[in-house]
Design a protein around this motif. Structure first.
Motif, PDB file in Angstrom:
ATOM      1  N   ALA A  58       0.830  -1.209   0.000  1.00  0.00           N
ATOM      2  CA  ALA A  58       0.000   0.000   0.000  1.00  0.00           C
ATOM      3  C   ALA A  58       0.859   1.251   0.000  1.00  0.00           C
ATOM      4  CB  ALA A  58      -0.933  -0.009   1.204  1.00  0.00           C
ATOM      5  N   LEU A  59       1.925   1.254   0.823  1.00  0.00           N
ATOM      6  CA  LEU A  59       2.809   2.415   0.859  1.00  0.00           C
ATOM      7  C   LEU A  59       3.518   2.594  -0.463  1.00  0.00           C
ATOM      8  CD1 LEU A  59       4.193   4.698   2.380  1.00  0.00           C
ATOM      9  CD2 LEU A  59       5.865   3.035   3.249  1.00  0.00           C
ATOM     10  N   ALA A  60       3.976   1.474  -1.079  1.00  0.00           N
ATOM     11  CA  ALA A  60       4.670   1.569  -2.364  1.00  0.00           C
ATOM     12  C   ALA A  60       3.748   2.121  -3.432  1.00  0.00           C
ATOM     13  CB  ALA A  60       5.208   0.192  -2.779  1.00  0.00           C
ATOM     14  N   LEU A  61       2.492   1.694  -3.415  1.00  0.00           N
ATOM     15  CA  LEU A  61       1.550   2.169  -4.423  1.00  0.00           C
ATOM     16  C   LEU A  61       1.270   3.648  -4.250  1.00  0.00           C
ATOM     17  CD1 LEU A  61      -0.966  -0.788  -4.540  1.00  0.00           C
ATOM     18  CD2 LEU A  61       0.646  -0.089  -6.302  1.00  0.00           C
ATOM     19  N   VAL A  82      11.345 -18.089 -12.336  1.00  0.00           N
ATOM     20  CA  VAL A  82      10.385 -17.007 -12.504  1.00  0.00           C
ATOM     21  C   VAL A  82      10.599 -16.031 -11.364  1.00  0.00           C
ATOM     22  CG1 VAL A  82       7.941 -16.388 -12.624  1.00  0.00           C
ATOM     23  CG2 VAL A  82       8.722 -18.555 -13.606  1.00  0.00           C
ATOM     24  N   VAL A  83      10.729 -14.758 -11.708  1.00  0.00           N
ATOM     25  CA  VAL A  83      10.872 -13.717 -10.703  1.00  0.00           C
ATOM     26  C   VAL A  83       9.811 -12.650 -10.946  1.00  0.00           C
ATOM     27  CG1 VAL A  83      13.354 -14.122 -10.508  1.00  0.00           C
ATOM     28  CG2 VAL A  83      12.523 -12.343 -12.057  1.00  0.00           C
ATOM     29  N   ARG A  84       9.608 -11.796  -9.961  1.00  0.00           N
ATOM     30  CA  ARG A  84       8.689 -10.681 -10.142  1.00  0.00           C
ATOM     31  C   ARG A  84       9.289  -9.432  -9.528  1.00  0.00           C
ATOM     32  NH1 ARG A  84       3.570 -12.472  -6.333  1.00  0.00           N
ATOM     33  NH2 ARG A  84       4.676 -12.605  -4.341  1.00  0.00           N
ATOM     34  N   ALA A  85       8.875  -8.308 -10.070  1.00  0.00           N
ATOM     35  CA  ALA A  85       9.374  -7.024  -9.599  1.00  0.00           C
ATOM     36  C   ALA A  85       8.276  -5.990  -9.770  1.00  0.00           C
ATOM     37  CB  ALA A  85      10.621  -6.611 -10.383  1.00  0.00           C
ATOM     38  N   GLU A  86       8.260  -5.035  -8.867  1.00  0.00           N
ATOM     39  CA  GLU A  86       7.263  -3.970  -8.917  1.00  0.00           C
ATOM     40  C   GLU A  86       7.782  -2.820  -9.778  1.00  0.00           C
ATOM     41  OE1 GLU A  86       5.336  -0.851  -5.760  1.00  0.00           O
ATOM     42  OE2 GLU A  86       5.549  -2.939  -5.127  1.00  0.00           O
ATOM     43  N   LEU A  87       6.911  -2.260 -10.577  1.00  0.00           N
ATOM     44  CA  LEU A  87       7.245  -1.093 -11.385  1.00  0.00           C
ATOM     45  C   LEU A  87       6.817   0.144 -10.616  1.00  0.00           C
ATOM     46  CD1 LEU A  87       8.414  -0.185 -14.103  1.00  0.00           C
ATOM     47  CD2 LEU A  87       6.085  -0.224 -15.019  1.00  0.00           C
ATOM     48  N   PRO A 123      -2.314  -9.568 -13.890  1.00  0.00           N
ATOM     49  CA  PRO A 123      -3.692  -9.187 -14.211  1.00  0.00           C
ATOM     50  C   PRO A 123      -4.250  -8.144 -13.251  1.00  0.00           C
ATOM     51  CG  PRO A 123      -3.579 -11.441 -13.355  1.00  0.00           C
ATOM     52  CD  PRO A 123      -2.180 -10.994 -13.568  1.00  0.00           C
ATOM     53  N   ASP A 124      -3.585  -7.952 -12.113  1.00  0.00           N
ATOM     54  CA  ASP A 124      -3.977  -6.930 -11.144  1.00  0.00           C
ATOM     55  C   ASP A 124      -2.993  -5.768 -11.142  1.00  0.00           C
ATOM     56  OD1 ASP A 124      -6.207  -8.453 -10.225  1.00  0.00           O
ATOM     57  OD2 ASP A 124      -4.825  -9.681  -9.033  1.00  0.00           O
ATOM     58  N   PHE A 125      -2.397  -5.488 -12.299  1.00  0.00           N
ATOM     59  CA  PHE A 125      -1.342  -4.489 -12.364  1.00  0.00           C
ATOM     60  C   PHE A 125      -1.801  -3.126 -11.853  1.00  0.00           C
ATOM     61  CE2 PHE A 125       1.085  -1.124 -14.427  1.00  0.00           C
ATOM     62  CZ  PHE A 125       2.388  -1.514 -14.152  1.00  0.00           C
ATOM     63  N   ASP A 126      -3.040  -2.755 -12.092  1.00  0.00           N
ATOM     64  CA  ASP A 126      -3.518  -1.445 -11.647  1.00  0.00           C
ATOM     65  C   ASP A 126      -3.367  -1.266 -10.144  1.00  0.00           C
ATOM     66  OD1 ASP A 126      -4.191  -0.310 -14.092  1.00  0.00           O
ATOM     67  OD2 ASP A 126      -6.198  -1.181 -14.096  1.00  0.00           O
ATOM     68  N   THR A 127      -3.390  -2.365  -9.405  1.00  0.00           N
ATOM     69  CA  THR A 127      -3.254  -2.255  -7.952  1.00  0.00           C
ATOM     70  C   THR A 127      -1.918  -2.765  -7.422  1.00  0.00           C
ATOM     71  OG1 THR A 127      -4.407  -4.382  -7.703  1.00  0.00           O
ATOM     72  CG2 THR A 127      -5.732  -2.371  -7.559  1.00  0.00           C
TER      73      THR A 127
END
Length: 388
Positions: A11-14, A156-161, A136-140
């Motif tokens: 939430a803080l990152a968003l 497989v890795v993931r990272a926040e934009l 699929p939930d990229f908006d959030t």
């Protein structure tokens, strides 16, 4: 083997990301984009090529009828082996480069910018930074997923934009066998919200039939890397097995999963993927007619295909050919059969790697002429837009 990415501070990152400048600085171009030929010549080549059980007699086509696809032009050039393409909600695409590990953003008007890099990628042979999938939930959650070859495995890795900057990747699923060849690498979220991952058998064919190995499979996992609910074995991420090297995934309008796959020396394949299905490699290449294995819907001689990316648009599957240097259009009938494969743009652009359907309905097709196996022009590699 699997690890979870903590989301407690999301939430803080968003909130921070929402205040940031979301427009990355464009990468300067040194050449002008090259226009594409306006009138491709299609070549109808029956996909069964003499093997039994094929369907090449047409069938009910989708909304696109039989009109010829048209190349709109080159959207961006001077890339280095672009591999993965997926679209953000605003219509821009995230593009990966296999050799450099760069993660790029390309807008619909061709503006190119750098989001970051996956520094753990080890490029060699067919390995490196491969597929990308937008959450699929990229908006959030603003999360991107990547398939990458490291010094020890595929994972497989993931990272926040965060605005225009890619954050530090975290592991979703590791321990996938890696090799100089046959690393798979296509990832995509299905209509069920789960992540599908293709893996290759790394040049060790026996791994494709080993249910305890993640090689030579299509995997189905949650965004946290756990086996997705409903998998054939609840404790395993394996969805299907017996694959040599799946390079493309696409779902049609009815939610059926299709996969394009490299053969060995005789037959390349287009498969309709079933839960728990065994597709025969290395016991069978192409159609074998053996009850314990699922035969491909269509096959091609390897010189006509070496199929890579796969997408669905306008009632058809669209399949890129590397060695074949052409874009295949394949009708999907109402009964769920693949029929009437027709080739376009043969040798116009060299090796074609990825096909992705943009939100506006255009196809984005990437070339792969800088991969050591092609004959690059001064503009390669490129992303070409095609109107289906």
């Amino acid at each position: 083997m699997r690890s979870r990415l903590a989301l407690g501070s999301l939430a803080l990152a968003l909130a921070t990301a929402g205040c940031a400048d979301n427009t990355p600085a464009p990468i300067p171009r040194t050449t002008q984009p090259t226009d594409a030929p306006s009138q491709p010549t299609p070549t109808e080549e029956p996909g069964n090529n003499g093997q039994s059980g094929g369907s090449d007699d047409g069938g009910e086509s989708g909304t696109g009828g039989d009109r010829e696809p048209r190349a709109v032009g080159t959207l961006v050039d001077l890339l280095e082996v672009p591999w993965g393409v997926d679209f953000l909600p605003d219509g821009a695409a995230v593009v990966t480069e296999r050799m450099t590990g760069r993660v790029l953003q390309v807008t619909a008007d061709g503006t190119l910018s750098r989001l970051g890099a996956i520094t753990s990628a080890v490029p060699q042979g067919e390995a490196g930074l491969l597929g990308v999938a937008v959450s699929p939930d990229f908006d959030t959650d603003r999360t991107l997923f990547f398939y990458v070859t490291t010094g020890t495995d595929n994972r497989v890795v993931r990272a926040e934009l965060d605005g225009s900057r890619l954050g530090e990747p975290s592991v979703v699923l590791d321990g996938i066998p890696a090799g100089f060849i046959h690393d798979g690498g296509r990832i995509a979220f299905g209509p069920d919200g789960h992540l599908y991952v293709t893996t290759g058998e790394t040049g060790d064919p026996a791994l494709a039939q080993d249910p305890d190995s993640l090689a030579g499979k299509i995997l189905r996992i949650t965004p946290d890397g756990e086996p997705a609910p409903g998998n054939p074995d609840p404790g395993s991420p394996v969805w299907s097995l017996g694959h040599r090297n799946v390079q493309g995934l696409a779902w049609d309008d009815e939610g059926r999963l299709w996969a394009s796959e490299f053969g060995d020396s005789t037959w390349d394949e287009l498969n309709l993927v079933e839960k728990g299905g065994n597709y025969g490699w290395p016991e069978v290449e192409g159609r074998g007619g053996r009850k314990q294995f699922i035969d491909p819907q269509l096959v091609w001689p390897v010189e006509q295909a070496s199929p890579s990316g796969l997408s669905y648009a306008d009632g058809h599957l669209w399949m890129a050919g590397l060695r074949g240097q052409r874009l295949w259009r394949i009708t999907v009938t109402a009964a769920g059969e693949a029929a009437r494969p027709t080739a376009f743009f043969t040798e116009d652009y060299g090796r074609l790697r990825t096909v992705a359907t943009a939100p506006d309905g255009l196809l984005w097709v990437t070339t792969s002429n800088q991969d050591g196996r092609g004959e690059p022009t001064p503009a390669d590699d490129r992303i070409i837009q095609v109107r289906p």
